[in-house]
Structures are given as C-alpha cells and as structure tokens.
Design a protein around this motif. Structure first.
Motif, PDB file in Angstrom:
ATOM      1  N   ASP A  57       0.819  -1.217   0.000  1.00 24.33           N
ATOM      2  CA  ASP A  57       0.000   0.000   0.000  1.00 24.33           C
ATOM      3  C   ASP A  57       0.855   1.270   0.000  1.00 24.33           C
ATOM      4  OD1 ASP A  57      -2.310  -1.506  -0.019  1.00 24.33           O
ATOM      5  OD2 ASP A  57      -2.635  -1.368   2.154  1.00 24.33           O
ATOM      6  N   VAL A  58       1.991   1.211   0.680  1.00 21.95           N
ATOM      7  CA  VAL A  58       2.901   2.364   0.656  1.00 21.95           C
ATOM      8  C   VAL A  58       3.392   2.597  -0.778  1.00 21.95           C
ATOM      9  CG1 VAL A  58       5.183   3.188   1.391  1.00 21.95           C
ATOM     10  CG2 VAL A  58       3.596   2.243   3.074  1.00 21.95           C
ATOM     11  N   LEU A  59       3.682   1.503  -1.497  1.00 27.89           N
ATOM     12  CA  LEU A  59       4.099   1.659  -2.893  1.00 27.89           C
ATOM     13  C   LEU A  59       2.977   2.282  -3.720  1.00 27.89           C
ATOM     14  CD1 LEU A  59       6.087  -1.571  -3.913  1.00 27.89           C
ATOM     15  CD2 LEU A  59       6.871   0.419  -2.647  1.00 27.89           C
ATOM     16  N   THR A  60       1.756   1.799  -3.533  1.00 25.54           N
ATOM     17  CA  THR A  60       0.616   2.307  -4.307  1.00 25.54           C
ATOM     18  C   THR A  60       0.433   3.806  -4.089  1.00 25.54           C
ATOM     19  OG1 THR A  60      -0.504   0.176  -4.171  1.00 25.54           O
ATOM     20  CG2 THR A  60      -1.876   2.093  -4.666  1.00 25.54           C
ATOM     21  N   VAL A  61       0.439   4.213  -2.822  1.00 25.96           N
ATOM     22  CA  VAL A  61       0.219   5.633  -2.501  1.00 25.96           C
ATOM     23  C   VAL A  61       1.373   6.481  -3.041  1.00 25.96           C
ATOM     24  CG1 VAL A  61       0.024   7.286  -0.604  1.00 25.96           C
ATOM     25  CG2 VAL A  61      -1.204   5.111  -0.493  1.00 25.96           C
ATOM     26  N   SER A  62       2.600   5.978  -2.858  1.00 22.95           N
ATOM     27  CA  SER A  62       3.779   6.746  -3.279  1.00 22.95           C
ATOM     28  C   SER A  62       3.795   7.007  -4.773  1.00 22.95           C
ATOM     29  CB  SER A  62       5.060   5.981  -2.911  1.00 22.95           C
ATOM     30  OG  SER A  62       5.144   5.762  -1.527  1.00 22.95           O
ATOM     31  N   ARG A  63       3.250   6.058  -5.533  1.00 24.21           N
ATOM     32  CA  ARG A  63       3.400   6.130  -6.985  1.00 24.21           C
ATOM     33  C   ARG A  63       2.197   6.723  -7.692  1.00 24.21           C
ATOM     34  NH1 ARG A  63       7.205   1.094  -8.180  1.00 24.21           N
ATOM     35  NH2 ARG A  63       8.458   1.352  -6.321  1.00 24.21           N
ATOM     36  N   ASP A  64       1.239   7.247  -6.951  1.00 21.98           N
ATOM     37  CA  ASP A  64       0.043   7.802  -7.580  1.00 21.98           C
ATOM     38  C   ASP A  64      -0.253   9.202  -7.027  1.00 21.98           C
ATOM     39  OD1 ASP A  64      -2.379   8.337  -8.758  1.00 21.98           O
ATOM     40  OD2 ASP A  64      -3.455   6.650  -7.842  1.00 21.98           O
ATOM     41  N   PRO A  65       0.612  10.175  -7.401  1.00 21.46           N
ATOM     42  CA  PRO A  65       0.433  11.530  -6.845  1.00 21.46           C
ATOM     43  C   PRO A  65      -0.829  12.213  -7.340  1.00 21.46           C
ATOM     44  CG  PRO A  65       2.173  11.537  -8.506  1.00 21.46           C
ATOM     45  CD  PRO A  65       1.787  10.093  -8.288  1.00 21.46           C
ATOM     46  N   ASP A  66      -1.414  11.727  -8.442  1.00 17.71           N
ATOM     47  CA  ASP A  66      -2.672  12.332  -8.908  1.00 17.71           C
ATOM     48  C   ASP A  66      -3.801  12.052  -7.915  1.00 17.71           C
ATOM     49  OD1 ASP A  66      -1.347  13.171 -11.130  1.00 17.71           O
ATOM     50  OD2 ASP A  66      -2.090  11.568 -12.435  1.00 17.71           O
ATOM     51  N   THR A  67      -3.758  10.886  -7.269  1.00 17.81           N
ATOM     52  CA  THR A  67      -4.783  10.525  -6.288  1.00 17.81           C
ATOM     53  C   THR A  67      -4.369  10.920  -4.874  1.00 17.81           C
ATOM     54  OG1 THR A  67      -5.375   8.611  -7.653  1.00 17.81           O
ATOM     55  CG2 THR A  67      -6.156   8.604  -5.360  1.00 17.81           C
ATOM     56  N   TYR A  68      -3.093  10.663  -4.564  1.00 16.87           N
ATOM     57  CA  TYR A  68      -2.592  10.893  -3.203  1.00 16.87           C
ATOM     58  C   TYR A  68      -1.641  12.089  -3.249  1.00 16.87           C
ATOM     59  CZ  TYR A  68      -4.392   6.137  -2.717  1.00 16.87           C
ATOM     60  OH  TYR A  68      -5.187   5.031  -2.721  1.00 16.87           O
ATOM     61  N   SER A  69      -2.189  13.265  -2.977  1.00 17.84           N
ATOM     62  CA  SER A  69      -1.460  14.507  -3.225  1.00 17.84           C
ATOM     63  C   SER A  69      -0.587  14.922  -2.053  1.00 17.84           C
ATOM     64  CB  SER A  69      -2.474  15.619  -3.515  1.00 17.84           C
ATOM     65  OG  SER A  69      -1.835  16.880  -3.524  1.00 17.84           O
ATOM     66  N   SER A  70       0.553  15.546  -2.386  1.00 21.17           N
ATOM     67  CA  SER A  70       1.401  16.174  -1.369  1.00 21.17           C
ATOM     68  C   SER A  70       1.067  17.650  -1.211  1.00 21.17           C
ATOM     69  CB  SER A  70       2.880  16.056  -1.767  1.00 21.17           C
ATOM     70  OG  SER A  70       3.274  14.712  -1.796  1.00 21.17           O
ATOM     71  N   ALA A  71       0.265  18.185  -2.114  1.00 25.12           N
ATOM     72  CA  ALA A  71       0.045  19.642  -2.164  1.00 25.12           C
ATOM     73  C   ALA A  71      -1.280  20.089  -1.564  1.00 25.12           C
ATOM     74  CB  ALA A  71       0.138  20.132  -3.609  1.00 25.12           C
ATOM     75  N   VAL A  72      -2.322  19.255  -1.641  1.00 28.37           N
ATOM     76  CA  VAL A  72      -3.647  19.753  -1.221  1.00 28.37           C
ATOM     77  C   VAL A  72      -3.818  19.756   0.293  1.00 28.37           C
ATOM     78  CG1 VAL A  72      -4.689  19.009  -3.389  1.00 28.37           C
ATOM     79  CG2 VAL A  72      -4.920  17.571  -1.369  1.00 28.37           C
ATOM     80  N   GLY A  73      -2.982  19.017   1.005  1.00 31.80           N
ATOM     81  CA  GLY A  73      -2.984  19.058   2.469  1.00 31.80           C
ATOM     82  C   GLY A  73      -1.544  19.027   2.936  1.00 31.80           C
ATOM     83  N   HIS A  74      -1.360  19.085   4.234  1.00 32.53           N
ATOM     84  CA  HIS A  74      -0.016  19.040   4.788  1.00 32.53           C
ATOM     85  C   HIS A  74       0.569  17.639   4.610  1.00 32.53           C
ATOM     86  CE1 HIS A  74       2.615  20.073   8.553  1.00 32.53           C
ATOM     87  NE2 HIS A  74       3.232  20.357   7.438  1.00 32.53           N
ATOM     88  N   ILE A  75       1.907  17.518   4.567  1.00 38.09           N
ATOM     89  CA  ILE A  75       2.514  16.191   4.468  1.00 38.09           C
ATOM     90  C   ILE A  75       2.862  15.635   5.848  1.00 38.09           C
ATOM     91  CG2 ILE A  75       3.353  16.433   2.110  1.00 38.09           C
ATOM     92  CD1 ILE A  75       6.133  17.037   3.280  1.00 38.09           C
ATOM     93  N   GLN A  76       2.591  16.405   6.895  1.00 36.21           N
ATOM     94  CA  GLN A  76       2.629  15.833   8.243  1.00 36.21           C
ATOM     95  C   GLN A  76       1.190  15.656   8.711  1.00 36.21           C
ATOM     96  OE1 GLN A  76       6.288  18.445   9.603  1.00 36.21           O
ATOM     97  NE2 GLN A  76       5.951  16.757  11.017  1.00 36.21           N
ATOM     98  N   GLY A 365      11.590   5.999   0.766  1.00 41.29           N
ATOM     99  CA  GLY A 365      10.283   6.206   0.151  1.00 41.29           C
ATOM    100  C   GLY A 365       9.906   4.997  -0.686  1.00 41.29           C
ATOM    101  N   GLY A 366       8.645   4.981  -1.093  1.00 37.95           N
ATOM    102  CA  GLY A 366       8.133   3.834  -1.829  1.00 37.95           C
ATOM    103  C   GLY A 366       8.178   4.015  -3.334  1.00 37.95           C
ATOM    104  N   GLY A 367       9.171   4.768  -3.827  1.00 36.86           N
ATOM    105  CA  GLY A 367       9.205   5.079  -5.251  1.00 36.86           C
ATOM    106  C   GLY A 367       8.289   6.248  -5.549  1.00 36.86           C
ATOM    107  N   GLY A 368       8.160   6.569  -6.815  1.00 36.64           N
ATOM    108  CA  GLY A 368       7.358   7.725  -7.187  1.00 36.64           C
ATOM    109  C   GLY A 368       8.179   9.001  -7.178  1.00 36.64           C
ATOM    110  N   VAL A 369       7.521  10.120  -7.431  1.00 38.83           N
ATOM    111  CA  VAL A 369       8.252  11.354  -7.720  1.00 38.83           C
ATOM    112  C   VAL A 369       8.954  11.942  -6.495  1.00 38.83           C
ATOM    113  CG1 VAL A 369       6.747  11.923  -9.647  1.00 38.83           C
ATOM    114  CG2 VAL A 369       6.219  12.814  -7.377  1.00 38.83           C
ATOM    115  N   HIS A 370       8.540  11.550  -5.286  1.00 41.67           N
ATOM    116  CA  HIS A 370       9.182  12.107  -4.091  1.00 41.67           C
ATOM    117  C   HIS A 370      10.249  11.187  -3.509  1.00 41.67           C
ATOM    118  CE1 HIS A 370       6.743  15.694  -3.827  1.00 41.67           C
ATOM    119  NE2 HIS A 370       5.692  14.959  -4.107  1.00 41.67           N
TER     120      HIS A 370
END
Lengths: 422, 74
Positions: A57-76, A365-370
């Motif tokens: 699940d960490v891989l899934t979330v990490s690799r899908d920034p369109d669904t799981y955003s770092s920008a629309v809410g805080h990352i903490q 991290g679990g891969g993806g852009v971050h």
C-alpha cells in the motif's frame, strides 16, 4: 457502504509511543487489521486519518500523486491553513509538474555518478569524527559522529562555510524538537513571523530562511559551484526563484540532508551490537557494504511517515477513501512487513531488491516522484563510515541506552553513549 | 529483434514528464542512460538498445517509473 474503521491500537499522535524506537507490535496489529486503521480527529492534528502500514500500500500511494497529493494538504499529520501551506511549500510539498521542475534544478548533483565525487570529502569527515571518539575512548556517538558528518556533507554541497555548521545543526535540531512538546519561544532568533506559517511551527525555520537569503545574496554577487549559487541562478519558465522559494528549498535540503542520515548513522552501534555477525561478514567481504547501508536505512527508518491527502475517491486494501481523506504512510511499518520481506526483524546482507522497488525497502520512500533525492549520498556516507570502521578495526564496547528524539515523525536518537577501542 | 545467438534486444526511452533525475538508470546501464548535468533529467544515449532482461531490471529500479520500452521496437 459503511466504512470499516479498525481503530489504531496506540495513540499515534503521542510521541511517547515512539519513545523506545519503532512500535513494532502496534504496527503488526495494524498490518493484520481489516483494511486501513483509523485514528480519530483531535485538537492536536485536526481531522482524523488512515494509517497505511502495508508495504504494498505504501508503494501504491507513493506512486500515484494524482490521487494521493502532497500539495492539497499538509505532508505531516497535523492540519495547517491554506495560507500556511503556501508559505511553507518546498518541492516536497508539491505535486507534478511543479515539483518535477523544481527537483530537476538540483537532481544532477545527487545522482550515483555525481556523488562519487564527494567520496574523499565524506571520508575526511568520517576520519575526523572517529579520531575524536577514539581519542576519548568513549562518548556520545550522536554528537561526535552521527551529527557532524551529514551536516558537514550537505553544508559543503549547499556552500555553507564550516564555521556555520554548528549553527545549522542547532537550527535543524530545533525544527525537530518543534514537532515534539518543547517549542522555542515564538520570538527566538528574532522571529516576527506567525508560527503557523513556518515549517514545524518553529522560529528556527525563520532563522534558517534568514541565513539562506543572506547566503544567496552573497552568491548572487560572487557565484561559486555550490547549490545555493545554482538556486540563485536557476530559472523556471524564464523566471528566477523568489526569495521564499530559495529559502524553502534551502531549509528542505539542510533538514533532509542532515536529520535523516544522522538518524540512520545514530542507530548503527545499536544494530552492530544486536547483530555482531554483520561486522564479521563485512570484514570478509567488503562488496557487501552497499547491502549493509541499505539495511541500516531500512532498520532505522529515519523518517517514520509522510502523509498524503486524497484528491478523489480510491480503494486501498479494501478501505474506501474519499476526497480530502488523510492517509499516513508508515515507512517504519512497511519496512518490517513480512508480506514483502523475509525475516523482517533480521539484519540481512542478502536482500537484493533495489530500495523503493516492488520488493525493496521503503526507507527512501516507496518510489514515485518524491523518492529520496539524497538516497545515493546517504548510501555513500553510510558505506564510508562502515568502511572506515572496518579499516581501523574499531571495536564497540559498551553501548548505552539510546535517548530517542521525542517525535512521531523522525526516528532520531538524541544521545547514545558508546565505548570504542581497537 | 532477437538474434539466434544473442539475447533478445529491446529499445528503451525516458518519459520526460515523469523523470526526476534519480540516476539509478545511469548507475545500472551507463552505456544506455545519462542524467544530464544541466537539466538534471535522464536521457538515452545512442540507440537505447539493451538486452530485454536488463531493460526489465532498469525499469524496475527506476523509482519514478519514467523508463519504458519504446513502442514498435520490440
């Protein structure tokens, strides 16, 4: 459909839960639960959140920034106001394509090829630190070895003079302490900014920004080959970075380059004490140093979690998620998920999958852009430290009880007394 | 593209919208990939051809998932 909400078995907002290191038992309960575990809203963090504890699940979330955003809410975990999100944003708080453009301003300095050029400088810092510890025969491994090496390396890259390294360690320490329960006075370091607009709500973030802008001014006049010079000269779509962007970039790099590798290094004596066969194996075959560095990172999981916020509906491990939901990826759980790693509580030198891949650890991290920008640099720092320990024949005597940083965000160690000899 | 006496070859490319310049590709296959020092992005050098098995390994190792097999070349 009603959403099943198995409650998290411990208060994940309580830093005390992490006071003796990673709470493996609690994470095992959450990995075995039906779907994602839920923590209720409270006034410390705002809205409630889902805990993502399984490796896949960490891989899934990490690799899908369109669904799981770092920008629309805080990352903490704790929520912050939209104006604070904007004021604090560095690339780690952004999504593609803006994130991608910012990251490429600095990515070339951190590739596996380029970091090889930093090897001699790293080794010099490792030797200096171990010399000091050996001279005394014993001491605090964190302040003598684990702290000065990574801050020295990242400050060299950024262009921070040696005399200022101690000041930046101090500020970086305050940032983390800001996530715990002992904040500085709001006006510390001459701060006049509303704390909620500052990363970690800390006046130390203001001080670090002031430092960054002062350094940037000097580099605009006389550029060198350091990263602050590169940031002052960089253009995105023909526009220079603003002062806020430069300051936020600098803060991110200092914090991420310092705190994380320090935490990994801080755990090393504990790991070598718990798994004495590791040093012996490395002594016989130094080609295993890279594998050892990966295990140090996995086993210490320096960043315990990052959060994402849902932009649209999704289903994860059977849990139906809605737009605006908070999901917290617990790397410290995924790194010990028996569904992905054989014998996760063992320190093994024969794990071959690359970090962030389908079967590798998620300490970067679990891969993806971050995915961790400094992964290659951190690996090299750990390899050089281990290699120097082997070359000298450093022996660890008594290793004291670690005093952990009071935080549910970083797995840091404040102090670890060790005795060394040869 | 498979030869009778060699491994099957495929051609790879880097998605420039996705690449974040981590450089794992260059580490694994320095003859095929390079991260450009100026724009920090991975690029394919030359034909981009390599053995299918090695292409699969480098695709797996890329954290951002920016590498893919070039359509029509397989």
């Amino acid at each position: 459909m009603t959403r099943s909400r198995p409650p998290a078995p411990v208060d994940l907002n309580d830093a005390g839960v992490f006071g003796d290191g990673i709470p493996h038992d609690a994470f095992a309960v959450m990995r075995a639960a039906d779907g994602l575990s839920w923590t209720e809203a409270d006034d410390r963090v705002g809205a409630g959140f889902w805990s993502v504890t399984r490796h896949r699940d960490v891989l899934t979330v990490s690799r899908d920034p369109d669904t799981y955003s770092s920008a629309v809410g805080h990352i903490q975990i704790y929520d912050i106001d939209p104006d604070a999100l904007d004021a604090r944003a560095s690339m780690i708080d952004l999504d593609p394509p803006v994130h991608t453009r910012l990251r490429r301003l600095v990515s070339a300095a951190f590739t596996p090829r380029r970091v090889q050029g930093y090897r001699a400088g790293i080794r010099r810092r490792v030797r200096r630190a171990l010399d000091e510890l050996e001279r005394n025969g014993s001491g605090d491994w964190v302040s003598t070895v684990a702290a000065p090496i990574p801050i020295g390396v990242i400050c060299d890259l950024m262009g921070v003079p040696e005399d200022d390294h101690g000041y930046l360690i101090e500020l970086s320490d305050h940032l983390v302490a800001g996530t715990a329960n002992e904040p500085l006075e709001p006006t510390a370091y001459g701060n006049t900014t509303d704390l909620r607009l500052l990363p970690f709500n800390s006046p130390a973030a203001h001080a670090m920004a002031s430092y960054a802008l002062d350094l940037a001014d000097r580099r605009r006049l006389e550029p060198t080959d350091d990263l602050v010079s590169a940031l002052t000269a960089a253009e995105i779509d023909g526009e220079r970075l603003t002062d806020d962007e430069v300051a936020n970039f600098f803060r991110l790099m200092i914090f991420a380059g310092n705190e994380t590798t320090r935490s990994a290094m801080a755990h090393l004596p504990l790991q070598l004490q718990q798994f004495p066969e590791v040093l012996a194996a490395l002594m016989t075959d130094r080609s295993l140093l890279g594998a050892a560095a990966e295990e140090v990172v996995r086993y210490s999981s320096p960043i315990l979690y990052f959060r994402r916020t849902l932009t649209r509906s999704a289903t994860l491990s059977g849990t139906e998620l809605e737009p605006g939901d908070k999901v917290v990826m617990w790397y410290a759980s995924a790194n010990f998920d028996p569904a992905a790693l054989d014998e996760p509580l063992a320190f093994r030198l024969d794990r071959s999958a690359p970090a962030g891949s389908g079967a590798g650890h998620v300490g970067f991290g679990g891969g993806g852009v971050h995915h961790c920008l400094g992964a290659s640099l951190a690996r090299l720092e750990l390899v050089e430290l281990l290699d120097e320990v082997l070359t000298r024949g450093t022996r660890f005597g008594e290793v004291g009880r670690p005093r952990y940083v009071e935080s549910n965000f970083v797995n840091g160690i404040e102090r670890l007394d060790v005795a060394v000899g040869r | 593209m498979s030869g009778a006496d060699g491994p099957e070859l495929v051609a790879v490319e880097v998605d420039s919208d996705v690449c974040i310049g981590v450089g794992q590709c260059e580490l694994l296959e320095p003859a095929v990939f390079r991260v450009d020092d100026d724009d920090g992005m991975g690029v394919v050098i030359g034909s981009g051809q390599l053995a299918a098995e090695r292409a699969a390994a480098v695709i797996e190792a890329c954290p951002s998932g920016a590498i893919r097999i070039r359509a029509g070349d397989t």
